[in-house]
Structure formats: C-alpha cells, structure tokens
Motif scaffolding. Sequence first.
Motif, PDB file in Angstrom:
ATOM      1  N   TRP A   1       0.843  -1.186   0.000  1.00 57.96           N
ATOM      2  CA  TRP A   1       0.000   0.000   0.000  1.00 57.96           C
ATOM      3  C   TRP A   1       0.883   1.243   0.000  1.00 57.96           C
ATOM      4  CZ3 TRP A   1      -4.775  -0.690   3.734  1.00 57.96           C
ATOM      5  CH2 TRP A   1      -5.469  -1.839   3.356  1.00 57.96           C
ATOM      6  N   ALA A   2       0.887   1.986  -1.074  1.00 56.46           N
ATOM      7  CA  ALA A   2       1.676   3.209  -1.151  1.00 56.46           C
ATOM      8  C   ALA A   2       1.166   4.221  -0.124  1.00 56.46           C
ATOM      9  CB  ALA A   2       1.594   3.790  -2.563  1.00 56.46           C
ATOM     10  N   ARG A   3       2.083   4.907   0.540  1.00 57.56           N
ATOM     11  CA  ARG A   3       1.688   5.831   1.607  1.00 57.56           C
ATOM     12  C   ARG A   3       0.846   6.985   1.082  1.00 57.56           C
ATOM     13  NH1 ARG A   3       2.063   4.008   6.622  1.00 57.56           N
ATOM     14  NH2 ARG A   3       2.235   6.162   7.363  1.00 57.56           N
ATOM     15  N   ASP A   4       1.120   7.429  -0.137  1.00 57.46           N
ATOM     16  CA  ASP A   4       0.330   8.542  -0.660  1.00 57.46           C
ATOM     17  C   ASP A   4      -1.057   8.107  -1.109  1.00 57.46           C
ATOM     18  OD1 ASP A   4       1.457   7.030  -2.654  1.00 57.46           O
ATOM     19  OD2 ASP A   4       1.594   8.691  -4.086  1.00 57.46           O
ATOM     20  N   GLU A   5      -1.247   6.813  -1.384  1.00 55.28           N
ATOM     21  CA  GLU A   5      -2.560   6.306  -1.788  1.00 55.28           C
ATOM     22  C   GLU A   5      -3.334   5.711  -0.628  1.00 55.28           C
ATOM     23  OE1 GLU A   5      -2.223   3.593  -4.986  1.00 55.28           O
ATOM     24  OE2 GLU A   5      -1.159   4.972  -6.298  1.00 55.28           O
ATOM     25  N   ALA A   6      -2.652   5.356   0.444  1.00 59.37           N
ATOM     26  CA  ALA A   6      -3.292   4.797   1.635  1.00 59.37           C
ATOM     27  C   ALA A   6      -2.804   5.568   2.846  1.00 59.37           C
ATOM     28  CB  ALA A   6      -2.986   3.315   1.766  1.00 59.37           C
ATOM     29  N   PRO A   7      -3.194   6.837   2.970  1.00 59.41           N
ATOM     30  CA  PRO A   7      -2.670   7.676   4.052  1.00 59.41           C
ATOM     31  C   PRO A   7      -3.227   7.255   5.413  1.00 59.41           C
ATOM     32  CG  PRO A   7      -4.403   8.825   2.877  1.00 59.41           C
ATOM     33  CD  PRO A   7      -4.141   7.562   2.110  1.00 59.41           C
ATOM     34  N   PRO A   8      -2.513   7.616   6.478  1.00 59.87           N
ATOM     35  CA  PRO A   8      -3.018   7.303   7.823  1.00 59.87           C
ATOM     36  C   PRO A   8      -4.231   8.142   8.172  1.00 59.87           C
ATOM     37  CG  PRO A   8      -1.015   8.609   7.953  1.00 59.87           C
ATOM     38  CD  PRO A   8      -1.197   8.255   6.514  1.00 59.87           C
ATOM     39  N   VAL A   9      -5.098   7.593   8.998  1.00 57.11           N
ATOM     40  CA  VAL A   9      -6.294   8.275   9.491  1.00 57.11           C
ATOM     41  C   VAL A   9      -6.232   8.258  11.007  1.00 57.11           C
ATOM     42  CG1 VAL A   9      -8.817   8.211   9.627  1.00 57.11           C
ATOM     43  CG2 VAL A   9      -7.671   7.619   7.493  1.00 57.11           C
ATOM     44  N   ARG A  10      -6.445   9.417  11.624  1.00 59.57           N
ATOM     45  CA  ARG A  10      -6.349   9.535  13.075  1.00 59.57           C
ATOM     46  C   ARG A  10      -7.736   9.655  13.691  1.00 59.57           C
ATOM     47  NH1 ARG A  10      -1.048   8.109  14.021  1.00 59.57           N
ATOM     48  NH2 ARG A  10       0.250   9.075  12.418  1.00 59.57           N
ATOM     49  N   GLU A  11      -7.998   8.854  14.666  1.00 61.31           N
ATOM     50  CA  GLU A  11      -9.184   8.975  15.522  1.00 61.31           C
ATOM     51  C   GLU A  11      -8.805   8.326  16.853  1.00 61.31           C
ATOM     52  OE1 GLU A  11     -12.073   9.963  17.455  1.00 61.31           O
ATOM     53  OE2 GLU A  11     -12.002  10.748  15.414  1.00 61.31           O
ATOM     54  N   PRO A  12      -8.183   9.081  17.758  1.00 63.64           N
ATOM     55  CA  PRO A  12      -7.542   8.488  18.943  1.00 63.64           C
ATOM     56  C   PRO A  12      -8.489   7.730  19.866  1.00 63.64           C
ATOM     57  CG  PRO A  12      -7.630  10.886  19.099  1.00 63.64           C
ATOM     58  CD  PRO A  12      -7.997  10.542  17.703  1.00 63.64           C
ATOM     59  N   ARG A  13      -9.728   8.197  20.011  1.00 63.54           N
ATOM     60  CA  ARG A  13     -10.643   7.482  20.907  1.00 63.54           C
ATOM     61  C   ARG A  13     -10.906   6.073  20.386  1.00 63.54           C
ATOM     62  NH1 ARG A  13     -15.956   9.705  21.673  1.00 63.54           N
ATOM     63  NH2 ARG A  13     -15.921  10.082  19.434  1.00 63.54           N
ATOM     64  N   LEU A  14     -11.183   5.962  19.095  1.00 67.45           N
ATOM     65  CA  LEU A  14     -11.474   4.651  18.509  1.00 67.45           C
ATOM     66  C   LEU A  14     -10.211   3.806  18.430  1.00 67.45           C
ATOM     67  CD1 LEU A  14     -13.653   2.883  17.214  1.00 67.45           C
ATOM     68  CD2 LEU A  14     -13.065   3.907  15.004  1.00 67.45           C
ATOM     69  N   ALA A  15      -9.079   4.436  18.111  1.00 65.53           N
ATOM     70  CA  ALA A  15      -7.825   3.697  17.989  1.00 65.53           C
ATOM     71  C   ALA A  15      -7.421   3.085  19.323  1.00 65.53           C
ATOM     72  CB  ALA A  15      -6.723   4.619  17.470  1.00 65.53           C
ATOM     73  N   THR A  16      -7.544   3.834  20.394  1.00 68.10           N
ATOM     74  CA  THR A  16      -7.182   3.306  21.716  1.00 68.10           C
ATOM     75  C   THR A  16      -8.102   2.177  22.120  1.00 68.10           C
ATOM     76  OG1 THR A  16      -6.379   5.506  22.348  1.00 68.10           O
ATOM     77  CG2 THR A  16      -6.774   3.926  24.128  1.00 68.10           C
ATOM     78  N   LEU A  17      -9.383   2.320  21.836  1.00 65.29           N
ATOM     79  CA  LEU A  17     -10.344   1.270  22.178  1.00 65.29           C
ATOM     80  C   LEU A  17     -10.020  -0.024  21.452  1.00 65.29           C
ATOM     81  CD1 LEU A  17     -12.994   0.387  23.551  1.00 65.29           C
ATOM     82  CD2 LEU A  17     -14.212   1.285  21.562  1.00 65.29           C
ATOM     83  N   LEU A  18      -9.580   0.077  20.198  1.00 65.36           N
ATOM     84  CA  LEU A  18      -9.295  -1.109  19.386  1.00 65.36           C
ATOM     85  C   LEU A  18      -7.852  -1.582  19.509  1.00 65.36           C
ATOM     86  CD1 LEU A  18     -11.273  -0.153  16.141  1.00 65.36           C
ATOM     87  CD2 LEU A  18     -12.025  -1.583  18.035  1.00 65.36           C
ATOM     88  N   GLY A  19      -7.054  -0.894  20.304  1.00 66.76           N
ATOM     89  CA  GLY A  19      -5.690  -1.341  20.552  1.00 66.76           C
ATOM     90  C   GLY A  19      -4.735  -1.110  19.400  1.00 66.76           C
ATOM     91  N   VAL A  20      -4.942  -0.032  18.621  1.00 63.72           N
ATOM     92  CA  VAL A  20      -4.036   0.313  17.526  1.00 63.72           C
ATOM     93  C   VAL A  20      -3.609   1.765  17.693  1.00 63.72           C
ATOM     94  CG1 VAL A  20      -5.028  -1.358  15.927  1.00 63.72           C
ATOM     95  CG2 VAL A  20      -5.974   0.951  16.018  1.00 63.72           C
ATOM     96  N   THR A  21      -2.614   2.166  16.933  1.00 63.03           N
ATOM     97  CA  THR A  21      -2.137   3.538  17.015  1.00 63.03           C
ATOM     98  C   THR A  21      -2.818   4.452  16.013  1.00 63.03           C
ATOM     99  OG1 THR A  21      -0.316   3.053  15.492  1.00 63.03           O
ATOM    100  CG2 THR A  21       0.109   2.774  17.852  1.00 63.03           C
ATOM    101  N   HIS A  22      -3.256   3.892  14.894  1.00 67.38           N
ATOM    102  CA  HIS A  22      -3.893   4.700  13.862  1.00 67.38           C
ATOM    103  C   HIS A  22      -4.618   3.788  12.889  1.00 67.38           C
ATOM    104  CE1 HIS A  22      -0.095   3.421  12.040  1.00 67.38           C
ATOM    105  NE2 HIS A  22      -0.634   3.672  10.843  1.00 67.38           N
ATOM    106  N   PHE A  23      -5.235   4.381  11.889  1.00 67.93           N
ATOM    107  CA  PHE A  23      -5.926   3.656  10.832  1.00 67.93           C
ATOM    108  C   PHE A  23      -5.330   4.090   9.491  1.00 67.93           C
ATOM    109  CE2 PHE A  23      -8.898   4.471  14.319  1.00 67.93           C
ATOM    110  CZ  PHE A  23      -9.242   3.187  14.669  1.00 67.93           C
ATOM    111  N   ARG A  24      -5.658   3.326   8.448  1.00 67.94           N
ATOM    112  CA  ARG A  24      -5.215   3.689   7.109  1.00 67.94           C
ATOM    113  C   ARG A  24      -6.361   3.520   6.121  1.00 67.94           C
ATOM    114  NH1 ARG A  24       0.381   1.198   5.164  1.00 67.94           N
ATOM    115  NH2 ARG A  24      -0.080   2.685   3.490  1.00 67.94           N
ATOM    116  N   LEU A  25      -6.472   4.486   5.222  1.00 69.18           N
ATOM    117  CA  LEU A  25      -7.433   4.345   4.134  1.00 69.18           C
ATOM    118  C   LEU A  25      -6.946   3.270   3.174  1.00 69.18           C
ATOM    119  CD1 LEU A  25      -8.227   8.048   3.187  1.00 69.18           C
ATOM    120  CD2 LEU A  25      -9.672   6.497   4.490  1.00 69.18           C
TER     121      LEU A  25
END
Length: 623
Positions: free
Chosen positions: A64-88
Amino acid sequence: MTPPSRRRRRTGSDLGSATPRRTHPVKGAMRRSQMITTYGVGGLVAVDNESFIVSGLDNADRAWARDEAPPVREPRLATLLGVTHFRLPPASGDGSEDGIRVKRFPWWQSCSKCELLAPYKDFNSPSGKSVCPTCADNPLTPSRFVMACEQGHIEDFPYWKWLHRKDRGRGTSSGRCGGTMRLRSTGTTTSLRSVVLSCSCGVPDVSMEGAFRQRALADLGITCSGRRPWLEAAPAEHCTKPPRILQRGSSSVWQPVLSSALSIPPWSRNDELAQVVLAHRENLLHFEDHPEQLAAALRMLLKCTEVDVATAQKLLQGNVPKQETPLEEGTHLIRREEYASLTDGNAVDVEQQDHSEDFVCVPPGADAGLLAPFGLMDPMLVKRLREVRALTSFTRIVDAEAAGPTHHARLSRERKSWLPAMEVRGEGIFLRLHEDRLHRWEQDPAVRTRIDQLHTNHTEHLREYHSGDGPPRVSPASPRYVLLHTLAHILIEEWSHEAGYPSAALRERLYCDDEMAGLLVYTATSDSAGSLGGLVAQGEPKQLLSSLESALRRASWCSADPLCVESRNTGVGGTNHVACHACLMLAETSCENNNILLDRALLLGSPEEPHLGFFAGVLGLTT
C-alpha cells in the motif's frame, strides 16, 4: 474485464513519467468504502468471469503506497481497538500503484463447453487469462460453491469426495483416481438436482442436490481443514467446527465486524497542530504538566518558533478510553461523549471558521419552542461532521452481531499497529426527546408489556445465534430505544423525499440509555451526496415541524394495513411488532440494527390502544 498487460516497474529514469508503477496485473477496481463494507480482507469479489479473495494485511505496509493509503487519526477509537492509527485502503484507479492484492479463489473452475471440472492450473490458461485453451479460449467459470466454517476458514468445494462418496477406495482422499471430472447442467429443473458431476473413472454420476443440508458434509466424514487462503503462507489451523456449503456470492461468506466513532472536540481539529499532537500523543503526554517542555517539543516537531500550548494541552487532556476497556463498554463511553458534544454544540459557525474543524454543531437560528408539544427538545444542526469506520475482523456463516470474539477471523497473521478504515464527512440533524415526558410515557404498563415481549424475543434470538466464548450480547430493547429507532426510520424516509437524498445515503446513530435519549440522522456516504447541504436545512424548527408532522402521517397508515398494524412478533425471531418493508424498513446501510426492534404503534398508538403512542394526539397541531 480482461486485465491489461503487465507493466514494468519504473526505474530512476522514469520518475518524471506519468505512467503508474505496477507490480501485478490489474484485475478490476473497487471503491475505498467497498474495501471496508463489502469486499474487505477475506471477502470474495467477482470481476467479470473471474473470482478472487482479498488478501490479508501482512504485506500491506509494503504494497500500500503511503500517498494512496494515508493514515487516518481517531484516537478514541484507535485506543479502544488497541491500535495507534488507521489507514485508508488504496484507491483503485488508472493512476494508482499496486492497490489491493487479491488471490484467485475458488481454485476449481469449469468450462461451459467441454464441461471439464478441474483446478485452475490444470487448464493451462495463457498468462493473465482465465480461459479454456481447448475450447477456443472459452471463459472459465469459477466454482459456484465454497466450503466454510464458523471459525472463518474457507476452501474449495470437495468435488472429488462428493462424487466418489461410495467408491473412495479407487483413489485417495485428496481426489486422485486417474479420471477426469466434468460438471454439467441437465436443464430439466432449476434446482441443484440438474447440476450433475461425473468422472471418467466410472463411478455413478452424482447431482449437487442436498449439498446445502447442515450435515451434508459431516455425513460423508468431510471435516474442515482449517485453511485461510487470504493470509500469506498461513498454516492450516486445527478446527473442529463442521463445515458448511455456501454459494460463492452469498452474504454469509463474508460479514464485516465494524467499529465507528465521530470526531468530536477536541479531537475534531484537523490543523497541523492537532495532527502532530495526535501522531505523537504517547510521547507528548510525558510533558502534559510541563508547559515549557511541551512547547519545546512541539516547536521541534512543527519546526516553528510559536506554538499554541493551551490548545495542545486540551488535545492531550481529551478523554480517551483506556486500552483495557471492554469493547462494548468502550463503545458506550464513546457514544456518551458524542451525546454530550452534540447536546452542547460548539460556538463556531461554519461560515465563520477556518475549515480546520471537523465538528460544527450549532442550534438553529429560530426559536424551537413550537416543537415542545411533540416532546422534542432543541434540535442541533450538525453542519460538519466526520465519522471513522474501521474494519476490525470478519465472520463467516454466523451473524457478525451475534458472534463472539473467538469467531472473528483475523485480518493478518501478525497483529498490526493499524487497521483499515474509511472516513465519512457530511452533515446531520441531532434530536432529543424531552426526558420528563419520555419518562412518564415509558412507565405506562401497556408500553412496558409490549416492549417486554420484544426484549424477550430479541434475547432469545441473540442466544440462539450466539457463537463463541462468553455470554451473548445483551438486547438493547427498551421503550425509549424502540421509540427512537422507529422515529429515526420515519424521518430518514421523509427527508429522503424532502431533502433530495436517496434514503440509502442517510444513516441513523442512536444514543439511548437511562440518561440519553437522542438520535442523529446524518449523511452516510463518502461521495458528493454527503455534502449537498439539504439535510441541515430540514433542521430549522418550522421545517422540522412540517417534516415531523408529514412523517407521522405517513406512519399512521401502511399499504399493508390492516395486516401490518395488527401484526405482532414479526421479523427475524419475532423482534418487530408493527413494521414491514412498506412502512418502516430501510436499506441496510441506513439502519444500525438490521431493521429489528421497530414498532410503529409506539409513535401514534394502535386501533386497540390509541393512547399507546408517544405522539398520540399531536397531529392536529399546525404551525
């Protein structure tokens, strides 16, 4: 579509060229949202005459190229799911690079002309094609049937074992008898009895009739092999679950397990400061009580001389669920915080702010007192919102809502620090019911008796379909929940006519417990239908009153009456009362609870109990 020719990888001399870099042939395209909701990891996707399974995330960091699959931040949901961030998920287009990886599945194919049934490699098709060379390149047909189990394992239908059920001694259990298998349709009926298997080794022909019986494979001694073809080089797992035969295109083959959250203050800022604080939150928390050290760290990260330390501290102090919080409890906490933000709103109007805020929620300009007779409190106009929906896992056969964590199939062999997600930006209307009036209404014995029956039916339904460890999910059925749910459905249907949105483009989000009684109707699509502006206009009190009256009048009758209005215990497991497709049910994308726990009688009453409805007696009011 026929995949294009393989494109070579660009070298340093090609960097100025517009030609995209491809490392694999292109087999088709899908929208980003489909990667989360329809064709996610482990799901089957059909492309013309071919079928593929979407690969896991093990190689996604490289593919997944970084420019085509950029990170998505939502800290409340990320912490609940045990991850640091999301990616499109990467977009699939002419200018994209490698995109989503897929593998051919099912492996067994058949030719409609010569009727040969064999693994794909035995056809010796030209590279990049799926055709039968002996039949003038006639397209091959992937197997219509697959074998899966409740643990998420999936594999090809065991054609050889099904055909040689009484004569396996002539070959091995892996399907080697020296003969050639063929699959044909007699055309005498439309049932599976007309789909016939044969083999040149001489065993009697066998039809596919009875393949979908629950114990069809178990009776033949066929067990699940524990295969996970969507994961790269994943070993087979030991599995004791009985396998089932499914249609390749059945919705039971892949059901997503999703979690979502709205971006609310202070997490809804999308300026550079917010992005840096979110990206480095764990490290910056050490300086939370030391403003000078925090300022120095931010200056280094932002590469500037002046920073807004007060705003950064607010971002660090924002309430985030603890990582060890159970998922259901954490989800409820997220809803409570959203409810508070939607109730209070924020003072920045969309015309006066600098577009760095993903949450703009303001009261209407006119007095909302004319809504008081309907038991509605001041509405809120959500002129801008952002929702993040993350794919956490998936299930097969069992309902994703009822399955326990042990039946959730993994997206990758090794746990990753991120999950695929999509973000939806749009608008919405938030409504609350008056607590005192609602409390008096839900204490009515007739209301409680009616909902107690729904709660019992839904609890039994959840218990019956529960799979995995732990207790089944607790039914949310209560008078206020069914009322809010039914009200949301009639408003979505009404606003789809008034605001120009298709009903599938609107979605409900319910806020219900002993201290919450609200609903949010918002645009649920990630395309242009989410930003037309027509939905917020329906939230102005005068227009809202007109819409509410019209929606209630529509709900007062149904084209299926009197059958519908007199019905009880309808729907899956008897989890609806007065509800049908002609009056209340919506597209699955619009309803957050699968069109259950609905009762039209709670709005305006029933012929036998006219005072049962929360809005009984108010339709005569006018503006």
